[in-house]
Design a protein around this motif. Structure first.
Motif, PDB file in Angstrom:
ATOM      1  N   ALA A   1      23.323 -18.306  16.621  1.00 48.69           N
ATOM      2  CA  ALA A   1      24.512 -17.620  17.124  1.00 48.69           C
ATOM      3  C   ALA A   1      24.168 -16.180  17.438  1.00 48.69           C
ATOM      4  CB  ALA A   1      25.636 -17.678  16.082  1.00 48.69           C
ATOM      5  N   GLY A   2      24.749 -15.657  18.475  1.00 55.32           N
ATOM      6  CA  GLY A   2      24.612 -14.253  18.803  1.00 55.32           C
ATOM      7  C   GLY A   2      23.187 -13.760  18.946  1.00 55.32           C
ATOM      8  N   GLY A   3      22.310 -14.574  19.508  1.00 54.43           N
ATOM      9  CA  GLY A   3      20.935 -14.137  19.720  1.00 54.43           C
ATOM     10  C   GLY A   3      20.068 -14.173  18.476  1.00 54.43           C
ATOM     11  N   ARG A   4      20.478 -14.895  17.472  1.00 51.13           N
ATOM     12  CA  ARG A   4      19.664 -14.993  16.259  1.00 51.13           C
ATOM     13  C   ARG A   4      19.694 -16.420  15.709  1.00 51.13           C
ATOM     14  NH1 ARG A   4      24.009 -11.530  12.816  1.00 51.13           N
ATOM     15  NH2 ARG A   4      25.576 -13.098  13.056  1.00 51.13           N
ATOM     16  N   THR A   5      18.646 -16.755  14.997  1.00 47.05           N
ATOM     17  CA  THR A   5      18.535 -18.045  14.333  1.00 47.05           C
ATOM     18  C   THR A   5      18.658 -17.798  12.835  1.00 47.05           C
ATOM     19  OG1 THR A   5      17.056 -18.822  16.084  1.00 47.05           O
ATOM     20  CG2 THR A   5      17.077 -20.083  14.037  1.00 47.05           C
TER      21      THR A   5
ATOM     22  N   GLU B   1      15.897 -12.529  14.745  1.00 42.33           N
ATOM     23  CA  GLU B   1      16.451 -12.108  16.029  1.00 42.33           C
ATOM     24  C   GLU B   1      15.736 -12.844  17.157  1.00 42.33           C
ATOM     25  OE1 GLU B   1      19.044 -10.076  16.532  1.00 42.33           O
ATOM     26  OE2 GLU B   1      19.292  -9.599  14.403  1.00 42.33           O
ATOM     27  N   GLU B   2      16.414 -12.958  18.276  1.00 40.33           N
ATOM     28  CA  GLU B   2      15.896 -13.687  19.425  1.00 40.33           C
ATOM     29  C   GLU B   2      14.526 -13.187  19.870  1.00 40.33           C
ATOM     30  OE1 GLU B   2      17.976 -13.589  23.399  1.00 40.33           O
ATOM     31  OE2 GLU B   2      18.762 -15.460  22.551  1.00 40.33           O
TER      32      GLU B   2
ATOM     33  N   ARG C   1      12.212 -12.272  18.052  1.00 38.83           N
ATOM     34  CA  ARG C   1      11.268 -12.693  16.997  1.00 38.83           C
ATOM     35  C   ARG C   1      10.498 -11.527  16.395  1.00 38.83           C
ATOM     36  NH1 ARG C   1      10.551 -18.134  16.283  1.00 38.83           N
ATOM     37  NH2 ARG C   1      11.516 -19.412  17.859  1.00 38.83           N
ATOM     38  N   ARG C   2      10.945 -10.317  16.653  1.00 38.07           N
ATOM     39  CA  ARG C   2      10.297  -9.151  16.074  1.00 38.07           C
ATOM     40  C   ARG C   2      11.091  -8.599  14.890  1.00 38.07           C
ATOM     41  NH1 ARG C   2       8.361  -5.842  21.429  1.00 38.07           N
ATOM     42  NH2 ARG C   2       7.022  -7.502  22.198  1.00 38.07           N
ATOM     43  N   THR C   3      12.345  -9.009  14.792  1.00 36.30           N
ATOM     44  CA  THR C   3      13.206  -8.503  13.729  1.00 36.30           C
ATOM     45  C   THR C   3      13.657  -9.656  12.846  1.00 36.30           C
ATOM     46  OG1 THR C   3      14.010  -6.828  15.269  1.00 36.30           O
ATOM     47  CG2 THR C   3      15.265  -7.140  13.236  1.00 36.30           C
ATOM     48  N   VAL C   4      13.424  -9.499  11.556  1.00 38.11           N
ATOM     49  CA  VAL C   4      13.833 -10.504  10.576  1.00 38.11           C
ATOM     50  C   VAL C   4      14.675  -9.808   9.516  1.00 38.11           C
ATOM     51  CG1 VAL C   4      13.029 -12.152   8.843  1.00 38.11           C
ATOM     52  CG2 VAL C   4      11.744 -11.870  10.971  1.00 38.11           C
ATOM     53  N   HIS C   5      15.842 -10.365   9.243  1.00 40.60           N
ATOM     54  CA  HIS C   5      16.728  -9.836   8.202  1.00 40.60           C
ATOM     55  C   HIS C   5      16.683 -10.797   7.022  1.00 40.60           C
ATOM     56  CE1 HIS C   5      18.427  -7.030  11.119  1.00 40.60           C
ATOM     57  NE2 HIS C   5      18.436  -8.040  11.967  1.00 40.60           N
ATOM     58  N   LEU C   6      16.310 -10.270   5.866  1.00 38.66           N
ATOM     59  CA  LEU C   6      16.181 -11.108   4.673  1.00 38.66           C
ATOM     60  C   LEU C   6      17.377 -10.917   3.755  1.00 38.66           C
ATOM     61  CD1 LEU C   6      12.452 -10.282   3.871  1.00 38.66           C
ATOM     62  CD2 LEU C   6      13.335 -12.230   5.159  1.00 38.66           C
ATOM     63  N   HIS C   7      17.942 -12.014   3.304  1.00 34.94           N
ATOM     64  CA  HIS C   7      19.052 -12.002   2.344  1.00 34.94           C
ATOM     65  C   HIS C   7      18.764 -13.069   1.282  1.00 34.94           C
ATOM     66  CE1 HIS C   7      21.349  -9.584   5.213  1.00 34.94           C
ATOM     67  NE2 HIS C   7      20.833 -10.383   6.126  1.00 34.94           N
ATOM     68  N   PRO C   8      17.622 -12.951   0.599  1.00 38.11           N
ATOM     69  CA  PRO C   8      17.259 -14.010  -0.353  1.00 38.11           C
ATOM     70  C   PRO C   8      17.969 -13.844  -1.693  1.00 38.11           C
ATOM     71  CG  PRO C   8      15.573 -12.348  -0.345  1.00 38.11           C
ATOM     72  CD  PRO C   8      16.585 -11.935   0.696  1.00 38.11           C
ATOM     73  N   VAL C   9      18.068 -14.940  -2.408  1.00 37.87           N
ATOM     74  CA  VAL C   9      18.547 -14.955  -3.786  1.00 37.87           C
ATOM     75  C   VAL C   9      17.326 -15.241  -4.648  1.00 37.87           C
ATOM     76  CG1 VAL C   9      19.980 -16.192  -5.438  1.00 37.87           C
ATOM     77  CG2 VAL C   9      20.841 -15.728  -3.143  1.00 37.87           C
ATOM     78  N   VAL C  10      17.082 -14.395  -5.630  1.00 42.69           N
ATOM     79  CA  VAL C  10      15.894 -14.536  -6.459  1.00 42.69           C
ATOM     80  C   VAL C  10      16.295 -15.106  -7.824  1.00 42.69           C
ATOM     81  CG1 VAL C  10      13.915 -13.347  -7.470  1.00 42.69           C
ATOM     82  CG2 VAL C  10      14.869 -12.554  -5.300  1.00 42.69           C
ATOM     83  N   PRO C  11      16.003 -16.385  -8.073  1.00 43.28           N
ATOM     84  CA  PRO C  11      16.339 -16.963  -9.375  1.00 43.28           C
ATOM     85  C   PRO C  11      15.446 -16.416 -10.482  1.00 43.28           C
ATOM     86  CG  PRO C  11      15.468 -18.636  -7.873  1.00 43.28           C
ATOM     87  CD  PRO C  11      15.411 -17.326  -7.165  1.00 43.28           C
TER      88      PRO C  11
END
Length: 133
Positions: free
Chosen positions: A13-17, A36-37, A39-49
């Motif tokens: 959606a919106g130019g991102r996977t 991002e479309e 492929r140079r920008t990556v946004h991380l939102h991980p959960v660390v158990p």
């Protein structure tokens, strides 16, 4: 990500996977990666158990409809469109910023999403996730 077993494609959606984080093969609804479309920008939102408790059975999926009906969010005659087991971050305690990873049943009713505690059968207060693929 050494703490994640993997990721699953959640949508585009919106130019991102967007990829949803998995834990023991189940989605972590609060953990994802956006690419991002370009492929140079990556946004991380991980959960660390940190630690895992002993395995336990979840409430039966049939119970989710009753929980939602009792909470007034599933009127008579309305059905759950989608039901999925997964994990969610839930605040613990009032003074410390500790959040627990708890198993939930995620129910979609129309355009609304509800999480029911997989152990206690309680409707969880809805958070405001930044992205809902």
């Amino acid at each position: 990500f050494p703490y994640a077993r993997g990721f699953r494609l959640a949508g585009k959606a919106g130019g991102r996977t967007v990829y949803r984080q998995l834990l023991d093969g189940y989605p972590v609804f609060d953990g994802w990666v956006e690419v991002e479309e370009d492929r140079r920008t990556v946004h991380l939102h991980p959960v660390v158990p940190r630690e895992k408790g002993p395995p336990r059975l979840l409430i039966p999926p049939e119970s989710v409809a009753q929980v939602l009906a009792d909470a007034g969010v599933l009127p008579p005659g309305k059905k759950i469109d989608r039901l999925e087991a997964g994990f969610r971050l839930v605040p613990y305690g009032e003074k410390e910023p500790l959040r627990l990873i708890v198993p939930v049943w995620r129910a979609t009713v129309g355009d609304q999403v509800y999480d029911v505690s997989g152990f206690l059968g309680l409707l969880l207060q809805q958070g405001t996730p930044r992205l809902q693929p």
